[in-house]
Design an enzyme around this catalytic site. Sequence first.
Site, PDB file in Angstrom:
ATOM      1  N   CYS A   2       0.841  -0.869  -0.260  1.00 33.08           N
ATOM      2  CA  CYS A   2       0.153   0.000   0.451  1.00 33.08           C
ATOM      3  C   CYS A   2       0.929   1.166  -0.385  1.00 33.08           C
ATOM      4  O   CYS A   2       1.728   1.286   0.117  1.00 33.08           O
ATOM      5  CB  CYS A   2      -0.872   0.006   1.090  1.00 33.08           C
ATOM      6  N   ARG A  27       6.071  -0.474  -3.916  1.00 30.44           N
ATOM      7  CA  ARG A  27       5.232  -1.482  -3.402  1.00 30.44           C
ATOM      8  C   ARG A  27       4.376  -2.601  -3.546  1.00 30.44           C
ATOM      9  O   ARG A  27       4.069  -2.919  -2.413  1.00 30.44           O
ATOM     10  CB  ARG A  27       5.369  -0.215  -2.010  1.00 30.44           C
ATOM     11  N   TRP A  74      -3.180  -2.489  -1.911  1.00 30.28           N
ATOM     12  CA  TRP A  74      -2.266  -4.272  -1.652  1.00 30.28           C
ATOM     13  C   TRP A  74      -3.742  -4.777  -0.225  1.00 30.28           C
ATOM     14  O   TRP A  74      -3.563  -4.733   0.184  1.00 30.28           O
ATOM     15  CB  TRP A  74      -0.971  -4.380  -1.012  1.00 30.28           C
ATOM     16  N   ASN A 100      -2.862   2.933   5.256  1.00 37.04           N
ATOM     17  CA  ASN A 100      -2.598   0.744   5.587  1.00 37.04           C
ATOM     18  C   ASN A 100      -2.202   0.318   6.658  1.00 37.04           C
ATOM     19  O   ASN A 100      -2.415   1.069   7.982  1.00 37.04           O
ATOM     20  CB  ASN A 100      -0.702   1.466   4.485  1.00 37.04           C
ATOM     21  N   GLY A 101      -2.357  -0.820   6.662  1.00 35.50           N
ATOM     22  CA  GLY A 101      -2.273  -1.301   7.561  1.00 35.50           C
ATOM     23  C   GLY A 101      -3.152  -2.479   7.459  1.00 35.50           C
ATOM     24  O   GLY A 101      -4.531  -3.090   6.533  1.00 35.50           O
ATOM     25  N   GLU A 490      17.748 -19.192  -1.913  1.00 34.74           N
ATOM     26  CA  GLU A 490      17.670 -17.614  -2.739  1.00 34.74           C
ATOM     27  C   GLU A 490      17.514 -17.070  -4.165  1.00 34.74           C
ATOM     28  O   GLU A 490      16.296 -16.832  -4.763  1.00 34.74           O
ATOM     29  CB  GLU A 490      18.675 -16.698  -1.685  1.00 34.74           C
ATOM     30  N   LYS A 494      14.014 -15.811  -5.769  1.00 36.48           N
ATOM     31  CA  LYS A 494      13.348 -14.922  -7.201  1.00 36.48           C
ATOM     32  C   LYS A 494      13.130 -15.306  -8.131  1.00 36.48           C
ATOM     33  O   LYS A 494      11.771 -15.213  -8.637  1.00 36.48           O
ATOM     34  CB  LYS A 494      15.302 -14.680  -7.693  1.00 36.48           C
ATOM     35  N   GLU A 497       9.091 -16.340  -7.662  1.00 39.61           N
ATOM     36  CA  GLU A 497       8.308 -14.609  -7.573  1.00 39.61           C
ATOM     37  C   GLU A 497       7.792 -14.098  -8.623  1.00 39.61           C
ATOM     38  O   GLU A 497       7.185 -13.075  -8.631  1.00 39.61           O
ATOM     39  CB  GLU A 497       9.417 -13.562  -6.510  1.00 39.61           C
ATOM     40  N   HIS A 513      16.199 -37.293   0.263  1.00 40.78           N
ATOM     41  CA  HIS A 513      14.703 -37.667   1.124  1.00 40.78           C
ATOM     42  C   HIS A 513      13.740 -37.313   1.013  1.00 40.78           C
ATOM     43  O   HIS A 513      13.123 -36.739   2.039  1.00 40.78           O
ATOM     44  CB  HIS A 513      15.417 -36.827   3.158  1.00 40.78           C
ATOM     45  N   LYS A 612       6.545  -4.588  -2.072  1.00 38.88           N
ATOM     46  CA  LYS A 612       7.847  -4.366  -1.164  1.00 38.88           C
ATOM     47  C   LYS A 612       8.265  -4.316  -0.117  1.00 38.88           C
ATOM     48  O   LYS A 612       8.504  -4.676   0.609  1.00 38.88           O
ATOM     49  CB  LYS A 612       7.745  -3.251  -2.318  1.00 38.88           C
TER      50      LYS A 612
END
Length: 617
Positions: A2, A27, A74, A100-101, A490, A494, A497, A513, A612
């Site tokens: 947001c 964001r 968002w 926001n929140g 990581e 990437k 995402e 395993h 973000k």
Amino acid sequence: MCGIVGYIGEQQVTPLLIQGLKRLEYRGYDSAGVAVVRDGTIQVRKEAGKIAELEKVLEAEPVEGVYGIGHTRWATHGPPTTRNAHPHMSEKGDFAVVHNGIIENAGTLRKLLQGRGHVFSSETDTEVLVHLIEEMFERGEGRAQGSLERAVEAALGQIEGTYGIAVVSTRDPNKIVAARLGSPLLIGVGENGETFVGSDAAAVIAHTREVVYLDDGDMATITPGGYVVHRPTQGPVNRPVSHVDWDLSEVERGGYPHFMLKEIMEQPNTLRETMRGRLLPEDGGVKLGGLTGMDEELRAVERIIILGCGTSWHSGLIGEYMLEDIARIPTDVEYASEFRYRRPVVEPNTLTISISQSGETADTLWAMREAKQQGATTLGVVNAVGSTIARETDAGIYLHAGPEIGVASTKAFTSQVLVLAMLTVHLGRLRGTLSQARGREIVRAMHQIPEQVSHLLEMAPALQKLAEEYAESKNFLYLGRGYNFPAALEGALKLKEISYIHAEGYPAAEMKHGPIALIDEDMPVVVIAPKDAVYDKVRSNIDEVKARGGCIIGVISEDDRELVDVVDHVITIPRTHDALTPILASVPLQLLAYYIAVLRGTNVDQPRNLAKSVTVE
């Protein structure tokens, strides 16, 4: 997550709000809107989708005025529709709010308000707030009557949860009331009485570099004459004015097709900036100004807890390997989102390291506060100067990587790993667990990293060609051992995402395993296998994948002549100290993920469903 922008002054506000909202697109959002006050009315325009859709609405139905508020949403409560977009209005159209929140008791409050005759027009938690403000303004007792800031204060007193808000009203005009609790908010101090409010400095940087960061519990009243920060129980308070020291060009693409590619390519410079003035090559140590005066406290540390989420958690895992291997300090890495909810045990002489690019990650912030409440010394590793984590920790280390706009973190990740390496050397030398000779070796390796990354970035055309072979793959497996297991995590993150391909990272030995059941000729397997302390072990894992028909993309050392003939595709990286290998291994994997995503036509900088700065738990 947001975005909020507001303005009061003498200029036409709508273009300023749109410009600010565009600066906040990174964001993450799924709808946008503005509220402009003029001639005793509030004109709201909002639309689901990108800001370009809102601009079409404004072109068809323009609004004029010299103050107002804007928002990118968002979705949390209710899907991303026009009616759920912000700003939200009171029933009579006299109040508008952006938020926001998350309001955790929204369901209970909604029922109470409906019982008192209020009619809701959205599914959001935010609409509860504007109804409360209206009610407090009209029927509130004492100071709440007729005063927008007092009505907001009274309404917030009934809220459970987090918020960064901006409110306007025709009933108390020519002011914006802003408040924050757990969600970042700042005031931009312009010239000639112009004042801005924003959830991020990016929203105001085109007009002012002077900002005031609000603390949790702060409220601000913004008028054409300036601003006043106050707290409900204290009255007016002074908050320092900070200077934003990055340029507008840093939040623009600079000729690159995407921010993500720009930020990948910036890494040689950002890594240099992260180290600038901090390395002591002859001493085999580092100088960290943010830790000045803490030597005795750091010598007494008996345990370290690293807190982070997502990419920051991955860098924390690498830090754990470093701190135990080199500094010989017992270290645990915790998902910040789980830490505060499992009754953690924090012993005396515990140091917590909170890692967050934005310095506003809600889970990490609250986990840090929990650790601090239990007596831990708190250290922040953040990129955003003036952020909440930076202000609330006992000490900290800035990344100095510059603003990172792409949602998928790249340059912040490599700078985080480098900062953790510097912190490890500092602690090792301070505590006597790292010799001067070994310290010199690590510091020399750090000094070489930016040039080595520059060399890796020259591989971009080859990685783009490799991406063409795998852009239609359904699944990927990433494997690594030791320091490079987190690098595998990581690399997988990437890819998933930004390309929406299912990808998993695993310790190479754990493959047998369970995940080995997935391997066939259609499963690309990325194996990070530099010539390090566990090279021979990873070599065996590669043989296991080959025996089952897996197609291997090997990230190997430049001087490796053995694996060149074993893996199907080769990505070579320079030799460095084992602890720094994840930096070099990650850069080509960032490029591979980027080029695959571009070929698949996804929104690289703003991938679906992601934000973000995650400022809600």
